[in-house]
Design an enzyme around this catalytic site. Sequence first.
Site, PDB file in Angstrom:
ATOM      1  N   ARG A  68       1.238   0.952  18.067  1.00 28.45           N
ATOM      2  CA  ARG A  68       0.440   1.328  17.082  1.00 28.45           C
ATOM      3  C   ARG A  68      -1.032   1.113  17.372  1.00 28.45           C
ATOM      4  NH1 ARG A  68      -2.168  -0.773  12.871  1.00 28.45           N
ATOM      5  NH2 ARG A  68      -0.959  -2.569  12.789  1.00 28.45           N
ATOM      6  N   LEU A  82       0.752  -1.105   0.125  1.00 21.09           N
ATOM      7  CA  LEU A  82      -0.053   0.160  -0.092  1.00 21.09           C
ATOM      8  C   LEU A  82       0.735   1.323  -0.027  1.00 21.09           C
ATOM      9  CD1 LEU A  82      -2.835  -0.883   2.418  1.00 21.09           C
ATOM     10  CD2 LEU A  82      -3.114  -0.529  -0.260  1.00 21.09           C
ATOM     11  N   ARG A  90      -3.613  -2.816  22.134  1.00 23.68           N
ATOM     12  CA  ARG A  90      -3.065  -3.947  21.763  1.00 23.68           C
ATOM     13  C   ARG A  90      -1.974  -4.357  22.882  1.00 23.68           C
ATOM     14  NH1 ARG A  90      -2.786  -3.761  15.232  1.00 23.68           N
ATOM     15  NH2 ARG A  90      -5.057  -3.902  14.732  1.00 23.68           N
ATOM     16  N   GLY A  95       4.204   1.863  -0.980  1.00 18.09           N
ATOM     17  CA  GLY A  95       4.925   2.093  -2.342  1.00 18.09           C
ATOM     18  C   GLY A  95       3.922   2.077  -3.592  1.00 18.09           C
TER      19      GLY A  95
HETATM   20  C1  LIG Z   1      -2.523 -10.200   9.247  1.00 14.80           C
HETATM   21  C2  LIG Z   1      -2.425  -8.716   9.332  1.00 14.80           C
HETATM   22  C3  LIG Z   1      -3.551  -7.982   9.491  1.00 14.80           C
HETATM   23  C4  LIG Z   1      -3.455  -6.604   9.315  1.00 14.80           C
HETATM   24  N1  LIG Z   1      -4.593  -5.958   9.481  1.00 14.80           N
HETATM   25  C5  LIG Z   1      -4.365  -4.341   9.529  1.00 14.80           C
HETATM   26  C6  LIG Z   1      -5.680  -3.560   9.453  1.00 14.80           C
HETATM   27  O1  LIG Z   1      -6.671  -4.252   9.476  1.00 14.80           O
HETATM   28  N2  LIG Z   1      -5.323  -2.155   9.374  1.00 14.80           N
HETATM   29  C7  LIG Z   1      -4.234  -1.867   9.407  1.00 14.80           C
HETATM   30  O2  LIG Z   1      -4.245  -0.549   9.298  1.00 14.80           O
HETATM   31  N3  LIG Z   1      -3.144  -2.496   9.499  1.00 14.80           N
HETATM   32  C8  LIG Z   1      -3.383  -3.885   9.362  1.00 14.80           C
HETATM   33  N4  LIG Z   1      -1.927  -4.627   9.298  1.00 14.80           N
HETATM   34  C9  LIG Z   1      -0.659  -4.034   9.188  1.00 14.80           C
HETATM   35  C10 LIG Z   1      -0.621  -3.666   7.623  1.00 14.80           C
HETATM   36  O3  LIG Z   1      -0.987  -4.473   6.896  1.00 14.80           O
HETATM   37  C11 LIG Z   1       0.687  -3.286   7.371  1.00 14.80           C
HETATM   38  O4  LIG Z   1       1.531  -2.704   8.311  1.00 14.80           O
HETATM   39  C12 LIG Z   1       1.020  -2.780   5.820  1.00 14.80           C
HETATM   40  O5  LIG Z   1       0.112  -3.348   4.970  1.00 14.80           O
HETATM   41  C13 LIG Z   1       2.203  -2.491   5.528  1.00 14.80           C
HETATM   42  O6  LIG Z   1       2.227  -1.781   4.192  1.00 14.80           O
HETATM   43  P1  LIG Z   1       3.697  -1.413   3.526  1.00 14.80           P
HETATM   44  O7  LIG Z   1       3.201  -1.077   2.048  1.00 14.80           O
HETATM   45  O8  LIG Z   1       4.369  -0.542   4.250  1.00 14.80           O
HETATM   46  O9  LIG Z   1       4.374  -2.892   3.423  1.00 14.80           O
HETATM   47  P2  LIG Z   1       3.914  -4.159   2.497  1.00 14.80           P
HETATM   48  O10 LIG Z   1       2.626  -4.437   2.150  1.00 14.80           O
HETATM   49  O11 LIG Z   1       4.379  -5.302   3.448  1.00 14.80           O
HETATM   50  O12 LIG Z   1       4.822  -4.256   1.102  1.00 14.80           O
HETATM   51  C14 LIG Z   1       6.133  -4.402   0.912  1.00 14.80           C
HETATM   52  C15 LIG Z   1       6.688  -4.245  -0.342  1.00 14.80           C
HETATM   53  O13 LIG Z   1       8.037  -4.263  -0.219  1.00 14.80           O
HETATM   54  C16 LIG Z   1       8.691  -5.283  -1.243  1.00 14.80           C
HETATM   55  N5  LIG Z   1       9.891  -5.502  -0.652  1.00 14.80           N
HETATM   56  C17 LIG Z   1      10.467  -5.763   0.483  1.00 14.80           C
HETATM   57  N6  LIG Z   1      11.764  -5.857   0.579  1.00 14.80           N
HETATM   58  C18 LIG Z   1      11.973  -5.881  -0.889  1.00 14.80           C
HETATM   59  C19 LIG Z   1      13.231  -6.296  -1.550  1.00 14.80           C
HETATM   60  N7  LIG Z   1      14.314  -6.428  -0.676  1.00 14.80           N
HETATM   61  N8  LIG Z   1      13.185  -6.060  -2.867  1.00 14.80           N
HETATM   62  C20 LIG Z   1      12.184  -5.696  -3.762  1.00 14.80           C
HETATM   63  N9  LIG Z   1      10.748  -5.582  -2.997  1.00 14.80           N
HETATM   64  C21 LIG Z   1      10.926  -5.671  -1.495  1.00 14.80           C
HETATM   65  C22 LIG Z   1       7.604  -6.269  -1.102  1.00 14.80           C
HETATM   66  O14 LIG Z   1       7.792  -7.133  -2.481  1.00 14.80           O
HETATM   67  C23 LIG Z   1       6.397  -5.702  -1.283  1.00 14.80           C
HETATM   68  O15 LIG Z   1       5.824  -5.069  -2.332  1.00 14.80           O
HETATM   69  C24 LIG Z   1      -2.177  -5.996   9.576  1.00 14.80           C
HETATM   70  C25 LIG Z   1      -1.004  -6.922   9.218  1.00 14.80           C
HETATM   71  C26 LIG Z   1      -1.180  -8.140   9.557  1.00 14.80           C
HETATM   72  C27 LIG Z   1       0.067  -8.879   9.636  1.00 14.80           C
END
Ligand SMILES: Cc1cc2nc3c(=O)[nH]c(=O)nc-3n(C[C@H](O)[C@H](O)[C@H](O)COP(=O)(O)OP(=O)(O)OC[C@H]3O[C@@H](n4cnc5c(N)ncnc54)[C@H](O)[C@@H]3O)c2cc1C
Length: 679
Positions: free
Chosen positions: A473, A76, A364, A78
Amino acid sequence: MTDMPDTTLTGDPSHDAPAEHGDDAAGYYTPGAPISDAKAPQGPIADRWQTRKFEARLVNPANRRKLDIIIVGTGLAGGSAAATLGEAGYNVKTFCYQDSPRRAHSIAAQGGINAAKNYKEDGDSAHRLFYDTVKGGDYRSRESNVYRLAEVSTNIIDQCVAQGVPFAREYGGLLDNRSFGGVQVSRTFYARGQTGQQLRIGAYQAMERQVAAGTVEQFTRHEMLELIVVDGKARGIIARDMVTGEIQTHLADVVVLASGGYGNVFFLSTNAMGSNVTAAWRAHRKGAYMANPCYTQIHPTCIPVTGAHQSKLTLMSESLRNDGRIWVPKKKADCEKDPRDIPEEDRDYYLERIYPSFGNLVPRDIASRAAKNVCDEGRGVGPEVDGVRRGVYLDFSAAIERLGRAGIEEKYDNLFDMYARITGENPYETPMRIYPAVHYVMGGLWVDYDLQSTIPGLFVTGEANFSDHGANRLGASALMQGLADGYFVLPHTIRDYLADGPFEKVPEDHPAVVEARRSVEDRVAHFLSTNGTRSVDSYHRELGIIMWEYCGMERSEDGLRKAIDLIRTLRDDFWRNVKVLGTAESLNQSLEKAGRVADFLELGELMCIDALNRRESCGGHFRAESQTEDGEALRHDDQFAYVAAWEFIGDPERSMGTPVLHKEDLVYTAIEMKQRSYK
Ligand SMILES: Cc1cc2nc3c(=O)[nH]c(=O)nc-3n(C[C@H](O)[C@H](O)[C@H](O)COP(=O)(O)OP(=O)(O)OC[C@H]3O[C@@H](n4cnc5c(N)ncnc54)[C@H](O)[C@@H]3O)c2cc1C
């Protein structure tokens, strides 16, 4: 029922310094110069973001086409950044290790996303969301960042609705809300139990539109393995094509890391199996400070561990605490009984008892510790694992009586189905069993108000940065932060940096590029030639056990020292004795994991040093030595009201060296620091 009975810091003896005590972490780190957030504007808090947006320089549309941006991560955070920066006209390259951006860990988010829309007219406002978030984070986050987050939260919902995200609606057609922990209003927007997936589809579509328009070029199944820093500035990445094994150089004018969280350092967590720290850790080794790495969120409502065979834990969304009541038997003797045979008077609804104002919706960290405490007392339920029952009931019988089964199905059916499939039990008939598990990391790369790290030209968004959640959080705030960063914050702040362009092109044979590439090739070659006796997973599992035992829900000075020793020994053994099969020129999951576990083994040590340094309890960081008489977290604001920003010092190849600690003072002008109370 109000959340105002807090006692103020002034004159509260519980906040005085503990009896003079030396620095627990002395000898494990070197004190460094203080650090400050030079980009944070001054003035009234409600004006700060407007001021920064206005002061950030513009890049005219013709010049944007000449500027190259690399975004690592298309979850979300990126994906939303790529869509917005592509739409603005920059040349964007995105990288992810999955076969599609659709599969980012963000898709797993179940419960919802917060926004201060006040649709329920229940007293919500940007200021209240700001207040709840700072308080929820136990006064360890930056007030300017949190206020901005609350301010832009409302835009996110509008943006997502415009994209077609199917948020739940009320009978009258308006968007519905529910409540999450640590608040007394309903501000969580949701799409049944699939909020992350639906938001993901919205951001993905917006990004793919830019792929079709030619502004975004996407590289899937590519893993960033090194950051390229030229003359002190981030200028690109070294990535491995995970299908062919080709090592590639990608250069740009600016790099954005949106690579998610590192909860899998604990091996068992609710994170996607692939979530890892490598992108952030490689940047850390190149000069990006790592902030508050010990702040880990342990989520109270996960399906309990059943044995040593597991490699993954499953979350049951916090939204379930809107209607489910948490309890354990009052008497140990009842713990083996069928819960339906335990009469009301023999049940201990311990959260409702201890925290009458917030009840089952305490934050939490508090709910998790309370569950641990009742299980430690011997009142846990479910099967024994290693001689202890680690489970508490989450009971919907009262809600089913009130709303009918159909009412519960409408809100939570996919969560109930998931629970039934995993446990073989029907939660409509018998209470769910839940227990805390590692879920999210508040720590991450240090960024300033512009989301820029300590390496100029390296920006960090989403869970990968440390910025907004302090020591804990609140539920439904990660999606809010990731999308705020990507859609509304970064696009404004990054332009101030890019306004210095066009930048001199970096040739591929520049010594810094050649060196970055060589280090990746050497690492791959090392793993494949070690030919040891232990699998990568066995090291990861052992690290996870150490982290959970000594740097998990409760930490102590002795335990953390022990953990550091154990991790150092394990890391040393890993480099000499790991067995990685397969070749470099093909899909090789063992090789991928080896690199990730190598970085976890360094991160784990830093987390323990950070936890050792912070001899206070705050949010998810609970030091056994620092608690109130009734076992609540006890902060020491006079000593620890700072962000701990760690600088990597070490042998660039292997050794961790001795990290340097830079402290950023947390100054509150718009909110008063108080002892948190949810009673
Ligand atoms: C089961 C679960 C339920 C959740 N429910 C909620 C909720 O209801 N509400 C809420 O606010 N939060 C919730 N969270 C937390 C939330 O989902 C995450 O904090 C959030 O989605 C993280 O988003 P992000 O875009 O930062 O990272 P991510 O969605 O983890 O994306 C990371 C990206 O980086 C890429 N990447 C990583 N390392 C590399 C690398 N070395 N090279 C290339 N690409 C790489 C991956 O491929 C991916 O595209 C939940 C978490 C979990 C575990």
